[in-house]
Scaffold this motif. Structure first.
Motif, PDB file in Angstrom:
ATOM      1  N   HIS A 189      42.760  44.947  31.576  1.00  0.00           N
ATOM      2  CA  HIS A 189      42.030  43.912  32.322  1.00  0.00           C
ATOM      3  C   HIS A 189      42.466  42.509  31.898  1.00  0.00           C
ATOM      4  N   ILE A 190      42.658  42.338  30.593  1.00  0.00           N
ATOM      5  CA  ILE A 190      43.088  41.032  30.081  1.00  0.00           C
ATOM      6  C   ILE A 190      44.478  40.675  30.597  1.00  0.00           C
ATOM      7  N   ALA A 191      45.391  41.653  30.554  1.00  0.00           N
ATOM      8  CA  ALA A 191      46.773  41.423  30.986  1.00  0.00           C
ATOM      9  C   ALA A 191      46.859  41.156  32.487  1.00  0.00           C
ATOM     10  N   ARG A 192      45.999  41.800  33.260  1.00  0.00           N
ATOM     11  CA  ARG A 192      46.028  41.585  34.709  1.00  0.00           C
ATOM     12  C   ARG A 192      45.676  40.144  35.045  1.00  0.00           C
ATOM     13  N   PHE A 193      44.654  39.596  34.391  1.00  0.00           N
ATOM     14  CA  PHE A 193      44.288  38.199  34.641  1.00  0.00           C
ATOM     15  C   PHE A 193      45.406  37.271  34.166  1.00  0.00           C
ATOM     16  N   PHE A 194      45.967  37.564  32.996  1.00  0.00           N
ATOM     17  CA  PHE A 194      47.066  36.763  32.458  1.00  0.00           C
ATOM     18  C   PHE A 194      48.256  36.741  33.426  1.00  0.00           C
ATOM     19  N   ASP A 195      48.601  37.905  33.992  1.00  0.00           N
ATOM     20  CA  ASP A 195      49.716  37.985  34.936  1.00  0.00           C
ATOM     21  C   ASP A 195      49.459  37.146  36.182  1.00  0.00           C
ATOM     22  N   GLU A 196      48.232  37.214  36.709  1.00  0.00           N
ATOM     23  CA  GLU A 196      47.898  36.459  37.915  1.00  0.00           C
ATOM     24  C   GLU A 196      48.009  34.957  37.673  1.00  0.00           C
ATOM     25  N   VAL A 197      47.598  34.538  36.492  1.00  0.00           N
ATOM     26  CA  VAL A 197      47.649  33.112  36.148  1.00  0.00           C
ATOM     27  C   VAL A 197      49.088  32.670  35.889  1.00  0.00           C
ATOM     28  N   THR A 198      49.827  33.486  35.129  1.00  0.00           N
ATOM     29  CA  THR A 198      51.170  33.097  34.688  1.00  0.00           C
ATOM     30  C   THR A 198      52.223  33.263  35.775  1.00  0.00           C
ATOM     31  N   TYR A 199      52.173  34.380  36.492  1.00  0.00           N
ATOM     32  CA  TYR A 199      53.232  34.689  37.459  1.00  0.00           C
ATOM     33  C   TYR A 199      52.784  34.532  38.911  1.00  0.00           C
ATOM     34  N   GLY A 200      51.491  34.581  39.138  1.00  0.00           N
ATOM     35  CA  GLY A 200      50.985  34.437  40.499  1.00  0.00           C
ATOM     36  C   GLY A 200      50.602  33.014  40.847  1.00  0.00           C
TER      37      GLY A 200
ATOM     38  N   ARG B 258      48.199  31.227  39.899  1.00  0.00           N
ATOM     39  CA  ARG B 258      46.770  31.123  40.194  1.00  0.00           C
ATOM     40  C   ARG B 258      46.156  29.986  39.392  1.00  0.00           C
ATOM     41  N   GLU B 259      45.409  29.144  40.052  1.00  0.00           N
ATOM     42  CA  GLU B 259      44.744  28.036  39.373  1.00  0.00           C
ATOM     43  C   GLU B 259      43.479  28.560  38.702  1.00  0.00           C
ATOM     44  N   VAL B 260      43.391  28.377  37.402  1.00  0.00           N
ATOM     45  CA  VAL B 260      42.285  28.944  36.626  1.00  0.00           C
ATOM     46  C   VAL B 260      41.039  28.078  36.780  1.00  0.00           C
ATOM     47  N   GLN B 261      39.937  28.727  37.129  1.00  0.00           N
ATOM     48  CA  GLN B 261      38.647  28.053  37.165  1.00  0.00           C
ATOM     49  C   GLN B 261      37.946  28.252  35.826  1.00  0.00           C
ATOM     50  N   ILE B 262      37.088  27.315  35.458  1.00  0.00           N
ATOM     51  CA  ILE B 262      36.454  27.346  34.142  1.00  0.00           C
ATOM     52  C   ILE B 262      35.626  28.610  33.934  1.00  0.00           C
ATOM     53  N   ASP B 263      34.918  29.062  34.977  1.00  0.00           N
ATOM     54  CA  ASP B 263      34.102  30.265  34.825  1.00  0.00           C
ATOM     55  C   ASP B 263      34.978  31.503  34.642  1.00  0.00           C
ATOM     56  N   GLU B 264      36.139  31.546  35.331  1.00  0.00           N
ATOM     57  CA  GLU B 264      37.068  32.659  35.156  1.00  0.00           C
ATOM     58  C   GLU B 264      37.639  32.660  33.745  1.00  0.00           C
ATOM     59  N   TYR B 265      37.992  31.480  33.271  1.00  0.00           N
ATOM     60  CA  TYR B 265      38.552  31.389  31.934  1.00  0.00           C
ATOM     61  C   TYR B 265      37.529  31.824  30.885  1.00  0.00           C
ATOM     62  N   GLN B 266      36.286  31.383  31.037  1.00  0.00           N
ATOM     63  CA  GLN B 266      35.257  31.752  30.077  1.00  0.00           C
ATOM     64  C   GLN B 266      35.056  33.258  30.041  1.00  0.00           C
ATOM     65  N   GLU B 267      35.065  33.887  31.205  1.00  0.00           N
ATOM     66  CA  GLU B 267      34.922  35.348  31.267  1.00  0.00           C
ATOM     67  C   GLU B 267      36.123  36.030  30.594  1.00  0.00           C
ATOM     68  N   PHE B 268      37.321  35.503  30.858  1.00  0.00           N
ATOM     69  CA  PHE B 268      38.533  36.024  30.224  1.00  0.00           C
ATOM     70  C   PHE B 268      38.454  35.867  28.706  1.00  0.00           C
ATOM     71  N   ARG B 269      37.998  34.718  28.261  1.00  0.00           N
ATOM     72  CA  ARG B 269      37.900  34.439  26.821  1.00  0.00           C
ATOM     73  C   ARG B 269      36.932  35.403  26.139  1.00  0.00           C
ATOM     74  N   ILE B 270      35.822  35.687  26.812  1.00  0.00           N
ATOM     75  CA  ILE B 270      34.833  36.625  26.261  1.00  0.00           C
ATOM     76  C   ILE B 270      35.448  38.010  26.079  1.00  0.00           C
ATOM     77  N   LYS B 271      36.225  38.451  27.059  1.00  0.00           N
ATOM     78  CA  LYS B 271      36.871  39.766  26.974  1.00  0.00           C
ATOM     79  C   LYS B 271      37.860  39.826  25.812  1.00  0.00           C
ATOM     80  N   VAL B 272      38.611  38.738  25.611  1.00  0.00           N
ATOM     81  CA  VAL B 272      39.554  38.694  24.511  1.00  0.00           C
ATOM     82  C   VAL B 272      38.816  38.743  23.176  1.00  0.00           C
ATOM     83  N   MET B 273      37.762  37.967  23.043  1.00  0.00           N
ATOM     84  CA  MET B 273      37.007  37.934  21.795  1.00  0.00           C
ATOM     85  C   MET B 273      36.344  39.278  21.506  1.00  0.00           C
TER      86      MET B 273
END
Length: 209
Positions: A173-184, A186-201
């Motif tokens: 799940h973490i890698a899928r979001f990373f791929d969309e942001v890095t290669y797709g 995709r402009e990261v929204q703050i709420d998306e980033y916070q959710e991503f950060r929680i998953k990483v932590m």
């Protein structure tokens, strides 16, 4: 003008020949038969779906046209979903997250620290990257994966599955979001980033307490 008229007459002669008209009729009959089979299949499907409906009402032009239109729309939606899913999977399987030896030389704590700095500057795309590299190098430190520049996220995922399926699912799940942001792009929204950060932590667990 005489040549043009001769060509026109010859063309009309060819089109009027029995061989051509028979071929055209065969082609028309083929598509007509195919259409009838499609309608029969749809009617049979509706009979199973709605046993109380009469067959004659199912064959009514407007009803059949609506059903066919709806089915075509559903098929189109399914195809779009399938193509997008395949495209995301190809991205996930082909891109290499590590770009330099410097990124491997950093500890996961250093990447977390850099992610926090980028987040404070509201630079969420590089923050996402450093958060992802933090979890990747954390798994590398636990010897669950072997971080290498030439490896893809799909290869890391396959390695993780062999030692810790729960962490592999988290990484997926973490890698899928990373791929969309890095290669797709995709402009990261703050709420998306916070959710991503929680998953990483959560994946890092007690290592950051």
């Amino acid at each position: 003008m005489a040549n043009v008229q001769n060509v026109k007459d010859e063309l009309e002669n060819i089109l009027s020949k029995k061989e051509y008209t028979v071929y055209t009729d065969q082609e028309t009959n083929f598509f007509t038969a195919l259409w009838e089979k499609i309608k029969a299949w749809i009617v049979e499907f509706l009979e199973r779906l709605f046993p109380s409906m009469e067959k004659t009402s199912m064959l009514a032009g407007p009803i059949l046209a609506i059903v066919i239109t709806v089915m075509l729309i559903l098929i189109a939606i399914a195809l779009v979903y399938f193509v997008r899913k395949q495209k995301r999977r190809q991205i996930h399987q082909s891109k290499k997250p590590l770009q330099s030896m410097k990124e491997i030389d950093w500890s996961f704590q250093m990447h977390l620290s850099e992610a926090n700095k980028q987040e404070e500057l509201n630079r969420l795309t590089p923050a996402t990257r450093h958060m992802f590299l933090a979890i990747l190098l954390y798994f590398h430190g636990k010897q669950w994966v072997e971080a290498r520049i030439w490896k893809t996220n799909w290869e890391y995922y396959e390695e993780l599955k062999k030692v810790n399926r729960q962490s592999a699912n988290q990484f997926h799940h973490i890698a899928r979001f990373f791929d969309e942001v890095t290669y797709g792009e995709r402009e990261v929204q703050i709420d998306e980033y916070q959710e991503f950060r929680i998953k990483v932590m959560e994946a890092l667990g007690e290592s950051v307490e």
